[in-house]
Design a protein around this motif. Sequence first.
Motif, mmCIF file in Angstrom:
data_model
loop_
_atom_site.group_PDB
_atom_site.id
_atom_site.type_symbol
_atom_site.label_atom_id
_atom_site.label_comp_id
_atom_site.label_asym_id
_atom_site.label_seq_id
_atom_site.Cartn_x
_atom_site.Cartn_y
_atom_site.Cartn_z
ATOM 1 N N PHE A 10 46.101 42.343 45.037
ATOM 2 C CA PHE A 10 45.276 41.763 43.970
ATOM 3 C C PHE A 10 43.841 42.274 44.055
ATOM 4 O O PHE A 10 43.291 42.756 43.088
ATOM 5 N N VAL A 11 43.240 42.172 45.232
ATOM 6 C CA VAL A 11 41.839 42.576 45.335
ATOM 7 C C VAL A 11 41.677 44.087 45.236
ATOM 8 O O VAL A 11 40.648 44.567 44.766
ATOM 9 N N ALA A 12 42.699 44.855 45.629
ATOM 10 C CA ALA A 12 42.616 46.304 45.511
ATOM 11 C C ALA A 12 42.580 46.739 44.056
ATOM 12 O O ALA A 12 42.035 47.799 43.732
ATOM 13 N N SER A 13 43.130 45.911 43.176
ATOM 14 C CA SER A 13 43.141 46.263 41.761
ATOM 15 C C SER A 13 41.782 46.024 41.100
ATOM 16 O O SER A 13 41.561 46.438 39.970
ATOM 17 N N LEU A 14 40.880 45.362 41.816
ATOM 18 C CA LEU A 14 39.562 45.067 41.264
ATOM 19 C C LEU A 14 38.613 46.222 41.533
ATOM 20 O O LEU A 14 38.669 46.841 42.585
ATOM 21 N N ASP A 25 25.109 34.134 40.480
ATOM 22 C CA ASP A 25 24.785 32.897 39.758
ATOM 23 C C ASP A 25 25.836 32.595 38.696
ATOM 24 O O ASP A 25 26.225 31.441 38.513
ATOM 25 N N GLU A 26 26.290 33.630 37.989
ATOM 26 C CA GLU A 26 27.314 33.437 36.957
ATOM 27 C C GLU A 26 28.636 32.985 37.573
ATOM 28 O O GLU A 26 29.311 32.101 37.036
ATOM 29 N N ALA A 27 29.007 33.590 38.688
ATOM 30 C CA ALA A 27 30.248 33.212 39.361
ATOM 31 C C ALA A 27 30.186 31.754 39.836
ATOM 32 O O ALA A 27 31.136 30.988 39.657
ATOM 33 N N LEU A 127 33.813 38.145 43.877
ATOM 34 C CA LEU A 127 32.873 37.256 44.548
ATOM 35 C C LEU A 127 33.626 36.012 44.987
ATOM 36 O O LEU A 127 34.450 35.485 44.237
ATOM 37 N N VAL A 128 33.376 35.549 46.192
ATOM 38 C CA VAL A 128 34.020 34.346 46.698
ATOM 39 C C VAL A 128 32.978 33.236 46.738
ATOM 40 O O VAL A 128 31.943 33.361 47.388
ATOM 41 N N VAL A 129 33.273 32.167 46.005
ATOM 42 C CA VAL A 129 32.410 30.993 45.969
ATOM 43 C C VAL A 129 33.064 29.940 46.866
ATOM 44 O O VAL A 129 34.161 29.466 46.572
ATOM 45 N N VAL A 147 36.283 34.908 42.314
ATOM 46 C CA VAL A 147 35.795 35.055 40.948
ATOM 47 C C VAL A 147 35.548 36.534 40.683
ATOM 48 O O VAL A 147 34.951 37.228 41.502
ATOM 49 N N LYS A 148 36.030 37.000 39.537
ATOM 50 C CA LYS A 148 35.892 38.429 39.222
ATOM 51 C C LYS A 148 35.361 38.615 37.810
ATOM 52 O O LYS A 148 35.461 37.736 36.963
ATOM 53 N N SER A 149 34.818 39.775 37.590
ATOM 54 C CA SER A 149 34.315 40.132 36.265
ATOM 55 C C SER A 149 35.496 40.573 35.404
ATOM 56 O O SER A 149 36.311 41.395 35.821
ATOM 57 N N THR A 150 35.601 39.990 34.207
ATOM 58 C CA THR A 150 36.653 40.347 33.262
ATOM 59 C C THR A 150 35.991 40.665 31.923
ATOM 60 O O THR A 150 34.804 40.384 31.748
ATOM 61 N N PRO A 151 36.731 41.197 30.961
ATOM 62 C CA PRO A 151 36.143 41.425 29.636
ATOM 63 C C PRO A 151 35.631 40.139 28.986
ATOM 64 O O PRO A 151 34.773 40.168 28.121
#
Length: 193
Positions: A10-14, A25-27, A127-129, A147-151
């Motif tokens: 999963f994380v390798a795909s990011l 801050d957004e996460a 990012l891990v919160v 938490v990851k950035s998506t479209p």
Amino acid sequence: MFNRRVFLAFVASLPAFSAHAGEADEAIAVVRKLQDSQIDVLRRAAQLTLKQRFAALRPALDAAFDLEGMAKLAHGPGFDELPAAERADWIKSFGDYVAATYAQRFEFVEAKGFERDAKAEPRDGALVVSTRMIPVSGEPMPIDYVVKSTPQGWRIGDILANGSISELTQWRRALRGLALAELRKRAGNLLEP
């Protein structure tokens, strides 16, 4: 049980990145908004029916989770080959399954609130919160949000209970390769008293 291989896939795909203060801050804001919505349901859980808890939780989970990315990983191979309408229905039904799972769990959890770390830690393109649920009695329970950035902006892609137990891995084991009708049935069964 935590499946390290699934989590690493999963994380390798990011995409790799280094977090900037605004991204962190957004996460954190995504996690805060989700947890704030959960507190009300947790405090009123004994007065709410299972379906009322589901209805209260579903919109916040939609807004906070990367349901498309999570559904794709939970489904496994062949997800991208599904017809667009069936893929959209699978994502919706997966969201229903997740919300029904939370609605069931909240019947047995009594919590005063959540504590969050002031910063998010970069980990493998996400990012891990780190947070802790504060129960009415007993020790705080660590809950980390990946938490990851998506479209669609920053979204939660996984939850790690006690720092290592991946929710997404559990859902993937339960749902991998299911036909849409079976996924709908499982989500509906979770909402039966």
